[in-house]
Motif scaffolding. Structure first.
Motif, PDB file in Angstrom:
ATOM      1  N   LEU A   8      16.244  57.880   9.173  1.00  0.00           N
ATOM      2  CA  LEU A   8      14.991  58.695   9.612  1.00  0.00           C
ATOM      3  C   LEU A   8      13.865  58.329   8.583  1.00  0.00           C
ATOM      4  O   LEU A   8      12.592  58.032   9.108  1.00  0.00           O
ATOM      5  N   LYS A   9      13.958  57.996   7.587  1.00  0.00           N
ATOM      6  CA  LYS A   9      12.975  57.416   6.498  1.00  0.00           C
ATOM      7  C   LYS A   9      12.532  55.898   7.082  1.00  0.00           C
ATOM      8  O   LYS A   9      11.455  55.863   7.033  1.00  0.00           O
ATOM      9  N   MET A  10      13.479  55.209   7.416  1.00  0.00           N
ATOM     10  CA  MET A  10      13.269  54.034   8.018  1.00  0.00           C
ATOM     11  C   MET A  10      12.360  54.095   9.405  1.00  0.00           C
ATOM     12  O   MET A  10      11.200  53.403   9.614  1.00  0.00           O
ATOM     13  N   ALA A  11      12.760  54.901  10.362  1.00  0.00           N
ATOM     14  CA  ALA A  11      12.067  55.150  11.514  1.00  0.00           C
ATOM     15  C   ALA A  11      10.773  55.573  11.115  1.00  0.00           C
ATOM     16  O   ALA A  11       9.828  55.318  12.222  1.00  0.00           O
ATOM     17  N   PHE A  12      10.668  56.506  10.142  1.00  0.00           N
ATOM     18  CA  PHE A  12       9.339  56.873   9.966  1.00  0.00           C
ATOM     19  C   PHE A  12       8.302  55.859   9.724  1.00  0.00           C
ATOM     20  O   PHE A  12       7.140  55.699   9.977  1.00  0.00           O
ATOM     21  N   HIS A  13       8.613  54.953   8.580  1.00  0.00           N
ATOM     22  CA  HIS A  13       8.026  53.951   8.083  1.00  0.00           C
ATOM     23  C   HIS A  13       7.876  52.875   8.760  1.00  0.00           C
ATOM     24  O   HIS A  13       6.699  52.054   8.820  1.00  0.00           O
ATOM     25  N   ALA A  14       8.722  52.649   9.779  1.00  0.00           N
ATOM     26  CA  ALA A  14       8.762  51.068  10.563  1.00  0.00           C
ATOM     27  C   ALA A  14       7.466  50.887  11.614  1.00  0.00           C
ATOM     28  O   ALA A  14       6.924  49.701  11.410  1.00  0.00           O
ATOM     29  N   PRO A  15       6.892  51.957  12.022  1.00  0.00           N
ATOM     30  CA  PRO A  15       5.655  51.599  12.876  1.00  0.00           C
ATOM     31  C   PRO A  15       4.553  51.359  11.816  1.00  0.00           C
ATOM     32  O   PRO A  15       3.594  50.854  12.483  1.00  0.00           O
ATOM     33  N   PHE A  16       4.593  51.717  10.582  1.00  0.00           N
ATOM     34  CA  PHE A  16       3.523  51.265  10.021  1.00  0.00           C
ATOM     35  C   PHE A  16       3.764  49.912   9.080  1.00  0.00           C
ATOM     36  O   PHE A  16       2.733  49.479   8.326  1.00  0.00           O
ATOM     37  N   ARG A  17       4.791  49.350   9.343  1.00  0.00           N
ATOM     38  CA  ARG A  17       5.054  48.060   8.432  1.00  0.00           C
ATOM     39  C   ARG A  17       4.691  46.830   9.426  1.00  0.00           C
ATOM     40  O   ARG A  17       4.470  46.946  10.746  1.00  0.00           O
ATOM     41  N   GLU A  18       4.585  45.872   8.931  1.00  0.00           N
ATOM     42  CA  GLU A  18       4.328  44.516   9.817  1.00  0.00           C
ATOM     43  C   GLU A  18       5.112  44.504  10.888  1.00  0.00           C
ATOM     44  O   GLU A  18       6.190  44.565  10.716  1.00  0.00           O
ATOM     45  N   LYS A  19       4.451  43.975  11.898  1.00  0.00           N
ATOM     46  CA  LYS A  19       5.172  43.624  13.277  1.00  0.00           C
ATOM     47  C   LYS A  19       6.095  42.450  13.046  1.00  0.00           C
ATOM     48  O   LYS A  19       5.493  41.515  12.213  1.00  0.00           O
ATOM     49  N   LEU A  20       7.276  42.237  13.613  1.00  0.00           N
ATOM     50  CA  LEU A  20       7.904  41.132  13.547  1.00  0.00           C
ATOM     51  C   LEU A  20       8.141  40.336  14.821  1.00  0.00           C
ATOM     52  O   LEU A  20       8.051  40.872  16.004  1.00  0.00           O
ATOM     53  N   GLY A  21       8.220  39.090  14.617  1.00  0.00           N
ATOM     54  CA  GLY A  21       8.343  38.288  15.819  1.00  0.00           C
ATOM     55  C   GLY A  21       9.964  38.221  16.303  1.00  0.00           C
ATOM     56  O   GLY A  21      10.835  38.653  15.514  1.00  0.00           O
ATOM     57  N   TRP A  22      10.379  37.534  17.254  1.00  0.00           N
ATOM     58  CA  TRP A  22      11.602  37.690  17.794  1.00  0.00           C
ATOM     59  C   TRP A  22      12.727  37.157  16.775  1.00  0.00           C
ATOM     60  O   TRP A  22      13.816  37.672  16.691  1.00  0.00           O
ATOM     61  N   ARG A  23      12.302  35.992  16.129  1.00  0.00           N
ATOM     62  CA  ARG A  23      13.175  35.179  15.150  1.00  0.00           C
ATOM     63  C   ARG A  23      12.821  35.666  13.702  1.00  0.00           C
ATOM     64  O   ARG A  23      13.527  35.111  12.596  1.00  0.00           O
ATOM     65  N   ASP A  24      11.908  36.729  13.540  1.00  0.00           N
ATOM     66  CA  ASP A  24      11.643  36.937  11.882  1.00  0.00           C
ATOM     67  C   ASP A  24      12.761  37.864  11.434  1.00  0.00           C
ATOM     68  O   ASP A  24      13.255  38.603  11.882  1.00  0.00           O
ATOM     69  N   GLU A  25      12.328  38.049  10.074  1.00  0.00           N
ATOM     70  CA  GLU A  25      13.456  38.682   9.319  1.00  0.00           C
ATOM     71  C   GLU A  25      13.147  40.188   8.793  1.00  0.00           C
ATOM     72  O   GLU A  25      11.861  40.156   8.575  1.00  0.00           O
ATOM     73  N   SER A  26      13.754  40.887   9.036  1.00  0.00           N
ATOM     74  CA  SER A  26      13.732  42.542   8.434  1.00  0.00           C
ATOM     75  C   SER A  26      14.058  42.624   7.005  1.00  0.00           C
ATOM     76  O   SER A  26      15.269  42.009   6.740  1.00  0.00           O
ATOM     77  N   ARG A  27      13.440  43.179   6.117  1.00  0.00           N
ATOM     78  CA  ARG A  27      14.062  43.344   4.771  1.00  0.00           C
ATOM     79  C   ARG A  27      13.716  44.702   4.562  1.00  0.00           C
ATOM     80  O   ARG A  27      12.540  45.468   4.635  1.00  0.00           O
ATOM     81  N   LEU A  28      14.753  45.591   4.057  1.00  0.00           N
ATOM     82  CA  LEU A  28      14.912  46.852   3.542  1.00  0.00           C
ATOM     83  C   LEU A  28      15.167  46.837   2.159  1.00  0.00           C
ATOM     84  O   LEU A  28      16.352  46.297   2.021  1.00  0.00           O
ATOM     85  N   THR A  29      14.766  47.763   1.256  1.00  0.00           N
ATOM     86  CA  THR A  29      15.494  48.216  -0.054  1.00  0.00           C
ATOM     87  C   THR A  29      16.103  49.258  -0.068  1.00  0.00           C
ATOM     88  O   THR A  29      15.417  50.381   0.379  1.00  0.00           O
ATOM     89  N   PHE A  30      17.146  49.468  -0.683  1.00  0.00           N
ATOM     90  CA  PHE A  30      17.823  50.594  -0.551  1.00  0.00           C
ATOM     91  C   PHE A  30      18.716  50.792  -1.984  1.00  0.00           C
ATOM     92  O   PHE A  30      18.591  49.614  -3.046  1.00  0.00           O
ATOM     93  N   ARG A  31      19.162  52.215  -2.338  1.00  0.00           N
ATOM     94  CA  ARG A  31      19.835  52.242  -3.795  1.00  0.00           C
ATOM     95  C   ARG A  31      21.189  52.722  -3.249  1.00  0.00           C
ATOM     96  O   ARG A  31      21.372  53.493  -2.319  1.00  0.00           O
ATOM     97  N   VAL A  32      22.239  52.218  -4.258  1.00  0.00           N
ATOM     98  CA  VAL A  32      23.776  52.826  -3.870  1.00  0.00           C
ATOM     99  C   VAL A  32      23.684  54.072  -4.703  1.00  0.00           C
ATOM    100  O   VAL A  32      23.409  54.314  -5.810  1.00  0.00           O
ATOM    101  N   TRP A  33      23.967  55.265  -3.764  1.00  0.00           N
ATOM    102  CA  TRP A  33      23.864  56.784  -4.324  1.00  0.00           C
ATOM    103  C   TRP A  33      25.478  57.013  -4.488  1.00  0.00           C
ATOM    104  O   TRP A  33      26.388  56.330  -3.726  1.00  0.00           O
ATOM    105  N   PRO A  34      25.469  58.007  -5.225  1.00  0.00           N
ATOM    106  CA  PRO A  34      27.254  58.298  -5.393  1.00  0.00           C
ATOM    107  C   PRO A  34      27.862  58.757  -4.170  1.00  0.00           C
ATOM    108  O   PRO A  34      29.143  58.429  -4.109  1.00  0.00           O
ATOM    109  N   ASN A  35      27.340  59.330  -2.973  1.00  0.00           N
ATOM    110  CA  ASN A  35      27.896  59.408  -1.714  1.00  0.00           C
ATOM    111  C   ASN A  35      28.255  58.065  -1.063  1.00  0.00           C
ATOM    112  O   ASN A  35      28.851  58.067  -0.105  1.00  0.00           O
ATOM    113  N   ASP A  36      27.987  57.078  -1.549  1.00  0.00           N
ATOM    114  CA  ASP A  36      28.086  55.631  -0.856  1.00  0.00           C
ATOM    115  C   ASP A  36      29.392  54.977  -1.356  1.00  0.00           C
ATOM    116  O   ASP A  36      29.584  53.890  -0.907  1.00  0.00           O
ATOM    117  N   LEU A  37      29.911  55.829  -2.565  1.00  0.00           N
ATOM    118  CA  LEU A  37      31.076  55.189  -3.086  1.00  0.00           C
ATOM    119  C   LEU A  37      32.461  55.345  -2.607  1.00  0.00           C
ATOM    120  O   LEU A  37      32.415  56.462  -2.042  1.00  0.00           O
TER     121      LEU A  37
END
Length: 172
Positions: A8-37
């Motif tokens: 949901l957080k990504m979907a909210f922010h994505a329209p405001f981020r730079e548009k990408l071309g077909w072969r461009d790379e998406s970069r997202l930053t995350f953190r490992v939380w206790p429920n990921d372990l």
């Protein structure tokens, strides 16, 4: 943070981020939380794949084909994945997910995902996916046409063609 909240957080922010071309790379930053372990107190293998889903959605939104998916009622479906885990992500460690299209044929898209932290590669994966419509798989040529992309009908790196051939032996 649960995967659905990250999505949901990504979907909210994505329209405001730079548009990408077909072969461009998406970069997202995350953190490992206790429920990921997992029981070994590092990020669970399944969570890596869930994060990659978010990367593909970001790519779809920012490349412009999410609208097509919505209009045509298509379902993005992963058929298989080739995953190599190289290092363990520890609790609270930040990491970057890099996602990009690396190849396609008449039916399949091949999307590469790299999970990196502190300059090191932690996980490298390629997924084979398609857009599924009412009548079956949406042809890649239709997707490229809808994005106004001039590209060959097929573009697959040699090593990926070998993986695809090897995967044929798994059919049962």
């Amino acid at each position: 943070m649960p995967p659905w909240l990250r999505l949901l957080k990504m979907a909210f922010h994505a329209p405001f981020r730079e548009k990408l071309g077909w072969r461009d790379e998406s970069r997202l930053t995350f953190r490992v939380w206790p429920n990921d372990l997992d029981v070994n107190l590092h990020m669970n293998n399944a969570r890596y794949l869930a994060m990659m889903d978010i990367g593909r959605f970001d790519l779809a939104i920012r490349c412009g084909f999410a609208g097509l998916v919505w209009r045509e009622k298509l379902k993005p479906v992963v058929a298989s994945a080739l995953v190599r885990f190289r290092r363990s992500l520890a609790p609270f460690q930040t990491f970057t997910l890099r996602s990009r299209v690396i190849g396609w044929d008449e039916k399949w898209l091949f999307i590469e995902h790299r999970i990196e932290s502190r300059g090191d590669l932690y996980c490298h994966a390629v997924v084979k996916a398609l857009l599924l419509g009412r009548a079956g798989g949406w042809p890649t040529a239709e997707l490229l046409r809808s994005l106004a992309v001039q590209a060959p009908a097929t573009e697959i790196p040699d090593w990926l063609a070998h993986w695809q051939a090897a995967e044929g032996g798994l059919r049962g």
